[in-house]
Scaffold this motif. Structure first.
Motif, PDB file in Angstrom:
ATOM      1  N   ASN A  42       0.835  -1.182   0.000  1.00  0.00           N
ATOM      2  CA  ASN A  42       0.000   0.000   0.000  1.00  0.00           C
ATOM      3  C   ASN A  42       0.881   1.248   0.000  1.00  0.00           C
ATOM      4  N   PHE A  43       0.515   2.214  -0.839  1.00  0.00           N
ATOM      5  CA  PHE A  43       1.169   3.517  -0.837  1.00  0.00           C
ATOM      6  C   PHE A  43       0.086   4.556  -1.120  1.00  0.00           C
ATOM      7  N   ASN A  44      -0.157   5.426  -0.165  1.00  0.00           N
ATOM      8  CA  ASN A  44      -1.193   6.464  -0.303  1.00  0.00           C
ATOM      9  C   ASN A  44      -2.546   5.874  -0.716  1.00  0.00           C
ATOM     10  N   ASN A  45      -2.947   4.806  -0.047  1.00  0.00           N
ATOM     11  CA  ASN A  45      -4.227   4.130  -0.304  1.00  0.00           C
ATOM     12  C   ASN A  45      -4.336   3.552  -1.701  1.00  0.00           C
ATOM     13  N   ARG A  46      -3.210   3.211  -2.308  1.00  0.00           N
ATOM     14  CA  ARG A  46      -3.176   2.568  -3.618  1.00  0.00           C
ATOM     15  C   ARG A  46      -2.341   1.305  -3.488  1.00  0.00           C
ATOM     16  N   CYS A  47      -2.713   0.290  -4.250  1.00  0.00           N
ATOM     17  CA  CYS A  47      -1.919  -0.939  -4.285  1.00  0.00           C
ATOM     18  C   CYS A  47      -0.784  -0.778  -5.288  1.00  0.00           C
ATOM     19  N   VAL A  48       0.414  -1.130  -4.863  1.00  0.00           N
ATOM     20  CA  VAL A  48       1.608  -0.993  -5.689  1.00  0.00           C
ATOM     21  C   VAL A  48       2.218  -2.376  -5.886  1.00  0.00           C
ATOM     22  N   SER A  49       2.494  -2.715  -7.150  1.00  0.00           N
ATOM     23  CA  SER A  49       3.111  -3.996  -7.493  1.00  0.00           C
ATOM     24  C   SER A  49       4.396  -3.743  -8.268  1.00  0.00           C
TER      25      SER A  49
END
Length: 174
Positions: A92-99
């Motif tokens: 999670n980064f700033n309420n976003r999923c990061v892959s």
């Protein structure tokens, strides 16, 4: 498209440590795309693609990862997110999923410039995808379904500029 989510240096350092990438020397946003923010990361251990899911939530991302794992198990060539040292496929980064993915060199071809042999290869790959996909029994919601598009329209309808009013009446009727 644009880069919607800016990455912070502390987050990039944390990511590099957790994935064992070594020092990140550059993070360049990719302006092309359809929905997500994408970056090319260059690090001591190679080149990587970082994707920030701007639309999908955690549950949708988990279903996508499950589908990609299924396809890979059936020898379909597709990307798969890397796992960090804790075994996570995303964070999670700033309420976003990061892959994070291994970077694959390639180029975008203009459809008008594609050769018949390239189109045939794409057709075979799509056919394989559909045949393998029939065995995948867990459904994934279609983000372009009528229900999702209608919900999206209702969400943005009242925020549209006045010059869209005529088309709004048409869309409302539909």
């Amino acid at each position: 498209m644009a880069v919607y989510t800016e990455l912070s240096k502390p987050f990039l350092k944390e990511l590099a440590d957790d994935y064992g990438l070594g020092r990140v020397t550059s993070a360049i946003g990719i302006p092309e795309g359809s929905v997500n923010t994408n970056y090319v990361l260059e690090a001591a251990k190679g080149k990587f693609l970082l994707r920030v899911d701007e639309v999908k939530g955690e549950n949708e991302l988990k279903r996508e990862i499950d589908l990609l794992s299924f396809l890979r198990k059936h020898a379909f060539p597709c990307p798969h997110p890397m796992q960090d040292r804790m075994g996570r496929f995303y964070r999670n980064f700033n309420n976003r999923c990061v892959s994070l993915f291994k970077y694959q060199e390639g180029k975008v071809l203009a459809p008008a410039r594609m050769k018949p042999s390239q189109l045939e290869t794409i057709g075979h790959a799509l056919g394989d995808l559909h045949v393998i996909g029939k065995a995948y029994k867990k459904g994934i919601d279609n983000r372009f379904s009528f229900e999702r598009i209608a919900d999206l329209y209702l969400t943005v309808r009242n925020r549209l500029p006045n010059y869209f009013r005529k088309i709004c009446r048409t869309l409302d009727d539909e």
